[in-house]
Design a protein around this motif. Structure first.
Motif, PDB file in Angstrom:
ATOM      1  N   GLN A   1       0.810  -1.213   0.000  1.00 18.01           N
ATOM      2  CA  GLN A   1       0.000   0.000   0.000  1.00 18.01           C
ATOM      3  C   GLN A   1       0.846   1.267   0.000  1.00 18.01           C
ATOM      4  OE1 GLN A   1      -2.906  -0.102   3.109  1.00 18.01           O
ATOM      5  NE2 GLN A   1      -3.868  -1.981   2.399  1.00 18.01           N
ATOM      6  N   SER A   2       2.091   1.150   0.452  1.00 20.98           N
ATOM      7  CA  SER A   2       2.979   2.307   0.449  1.00 20.98           C
ATOM      8  C   SER A   2       4.202   2.006  -0.396  1.00 20.98           C
ATOM      9  CB  SER A   2       3.401   2.665   1.876  1.00 20.98           C
ATOM     10  OG  SER A   2       4.037   1.565   2.498  1.00 20.98           O
ATOM     11  N   ALA A   3       4.765   3.052  -0.982  1.00 17.16           N
ATOM     12  CA  ALA A   3       5.968   2.895  -1.804  1.00 17.16           C
ATOM     13  C   ALA A   3       7.180   2.644  -0.916  1.00 17.16           C
ATOM     14  CB  ALA A   3       6.184   4.142  -2.639  1.00 17.16           C
ATOM     15  N   ILE A   4       8.098   1.828  -1.407  1.00 19.61           N
ATOM     16  CA  ILE A   4       9.343   1.534  -0.700  1.00 19.61           C
ATOM     17  C   ILE A   4      10.496   1.803  -1.658  1.00 19.61           C
ATOM     18  CG2 ILE A   4      10.726  -0.238   0.444  1.00 19.61           C
ATOM     19  CD1 ILE A   4       8.085  -1.719   1.060  1.00 19.61           C
ATOM     20  N   ASN A   5      11.389   2.699  -1.270  1.00 15.49           N
ATOM     21  CA  ASN A   5      12.556   2.988  -2.086  1.00 15.49           C
ATOM     22  C   ASN A   5      13.705   2.093  -1.652  1.00 15.49           C
ATOM     23  OD1 ASN A   5      11.169   4.958  -3.477  1.00 15.49           O
ATOM     24  ND2 ASN A   5      11.940   6.645  -2.231  1.00 15.49           N
ATOM     25  N   ALA A   6      14.129   1.236  -2.564  1.00 18.89           N
ATOM     26  CA  ALA A   6      15.139   0.225  -2.248  1.00 18.89           C
ATOM     27  C   ALA A   6      16.325   0.345  -3.178  1.00 18.89           C
ATOM     28  CB  ALA A   6      14.543  -1.179  -2.356  1.00 18.89           C
ATOM     29  N   GLY A   7      17.495  -0.044  -2.672  1.00 17.48           N
ATOM     30  CA  GLY A   7      18.689  -0.132  -3.487  1.00 17.48           C
ATOM     31  C   GLY A   7      18.738  -1.437  -4.255  1.00 17.48           C
ATOM     32  N   GLU A   8      19.695  -1.530  -5.173  1.00 14.22           N
ATOM     33  CA  GLU A   8      19.760  -2.671  -6.084  1.00 14.22           C
ATOM     34  C   GLU A   8      19.990  -3.993  -5.360  1.00 14.22           C
ATOM     35  OE1 GLU A   8      23.056  -0.240  -6.796  1.00 14.22           O
ATOM     36  OE2 GLU A   8      21.209   0.722  -6.140  1.00 14.22           O
TER      37      GLU A   8
END
Length: 395
Positions: free
Chosen positions: A336-343
């Motif tokens: 439901q929420s965006a998650i900013n993740a690294g490679e």
């Protein structure tokens, strides 16, 4: 769900976990206890979130998928903050104890009781970025000098972050393993203290400290879940993260511990190769993977002793699935929420997405409507330039 995960070619094989005491006891619970007492008392400590990827679980016809988001950890952007800095503290305590002829505690190091002695010590390590960031932060926090070695493909942004944390950064020709070799050689020549997250014959205690620090993350997961998950898909690298998480889960949940599946880049499959050979196996890196933190050709022997005992399977994934997995999280398509993740954070995510979509793999890994899967989101956006390129579809 992105068709990439349904059509990509993935290699995997199953093993039969032995759960031998020899392997699991490599990382005793007492070491995790000590690290947890210390790290949870540091200024800035906060438990990181365990997110539910409910949308993705529904798409994959699984009961639940949990994603441990390590992006907020101590403001350093990854789980590595728990290991490198704690190992620096332990290394300084042991070194200063020898120099002053009496026991020096972790409290003494944290409180600056031996600041003069610490300032005369240089700690060093090789890194793809996140471990070196933690070591540099720990050195500054506890008053030591720091020298970090990076290989040719580590981004300049990651180098600048480490310099900003007080480290002298040395770029080495070659790959990660070449940077490890140079860090070892120059440390021996100059009397510096190596704080590595990988072990080799005769060098074991700092990597044990590093993995003990990672246990804080695993224990947070245990306390957040009312019942044990059925599966955990863990990214590879040298194996320290996977070994630490697997050991804690085994200690805490025993026979109910989840199946452990190791996921690596097909460009850096040292744990996959070790599983095939049933022994720690070196692979030569021919091309750097986008998953920079997992670009490792030689496993940690300590970590392997744990993974050999507890792993249920090994998997390699192609580069083509990395960027789509990052975008899936960032666009809010998984939860439901965006998650900013690294490679490097999305290896396990890509692994379970493929495995749950492939009929044979789904059966082999015993994935079904009742499966509850844990993933380790090992880093947030540790290189904004790479993240922007991924989100723009340039990678």
């Amino acid at each position: 769900m992105n068709a990439t995960f349904k059509t990509t070619n993935v290699s995997y094989f199953l093993t039969k976990a032995s759960f031998s005491n020899e392997g699991v006891n490599t990382l005793p619970s007492e070491g995790f206890d000590r690290a947890e007492r210390e790290i949870t008392g540091w200024d800035g400590y906060a438990k990181t979130p365990l997110e539910s990827l409910e949308r993705l679980a529904e798409q994959l016809n699984l009961r639940e998928i949990y994603y441990k988001d390590e992006g907020p950890r101590f403001g350093l952007g990854s789980f590595k903050a728990l290991g490198g800095a704690y190992a620096v503290q332990c290394v300084l305590a042991r070194a200063i104890s020898q120099r002053v002829g009496k026991d020096v505690s972790l409290d003494d190091i944290r409180n600056g009781i031996y600041a003069e002695q610490a300032a005369q010590i240089t700690v060093t390590s090789a890194t793809d970025g996140n471990h070196g960031r933690s070591v540099a932060w720990g050195a500054t926090r506890f008053g030591a000098q720091c020298r970090i070695y990076i290989h040719a493909e580590v981004s300049e942004h990651r180098a600048e972050v480490m310099r900003g944390l007080g480290a002298e950064v040395v770029r080495v020709d070659g790959d990660y393993d070449a940077s490890v070799a140079q860090a070892r050689r120059e440390a021996e020549e100059n009397g510096w203290l190596v704080v590595s997250d990988t072990s080799w014959p005769g060098y074991t205690q700092p990597p044990l400290d590093v993995m003990a620090g990672y246990g804080v993350m695993a224990r947070e997961i245990v306390r957040d879940l009312p019942t044990p998950p059925t599966h955990v898909f863990l990214q590879g690298g040298v194996g320290g993260l996977a070994a630490s998480v697997a050991a804690v889960f085994q200690q805490e949940w025993g026979a109910k511990a989840p199946q452990v599946i190791i996921v690596e880049p097909e460009l850096a499959p040292c744990l996959y190769a070790s599983g095939k050979a049933n022994a720690p196996t070196l692979v030569e890196i021919q091309e750097e993977t986008l998953m920079a933190g997992l670009s490792c050709g030689e496993p940690s022997e300590l970590a392997w002793s744990v993974l050999a005992a507890v792993s249920r399977g090994f998997m390699t994934i192609p580069e083509s699935v990395v960027a789509p997995a990052v975008r899936l999280l960032a666009n809010g398509d998984a939860s439901q929420s965006a998650i900013n993740a690294g490679e490097s954070a999305v290896a396990g995510l890509a692994g379970v997405m493929w495995a749950a979509s492939d009929p044979q793999a789904r059966e082999d890994f015993n994935l079904g409507t009742g499966s509850r899967v844990v993933l380790i989101g090992s880093e947030g956006v540790t290189d904004p330039n790479v993240f922007q390129q991924i989100m723009a579809g340039e990678i």
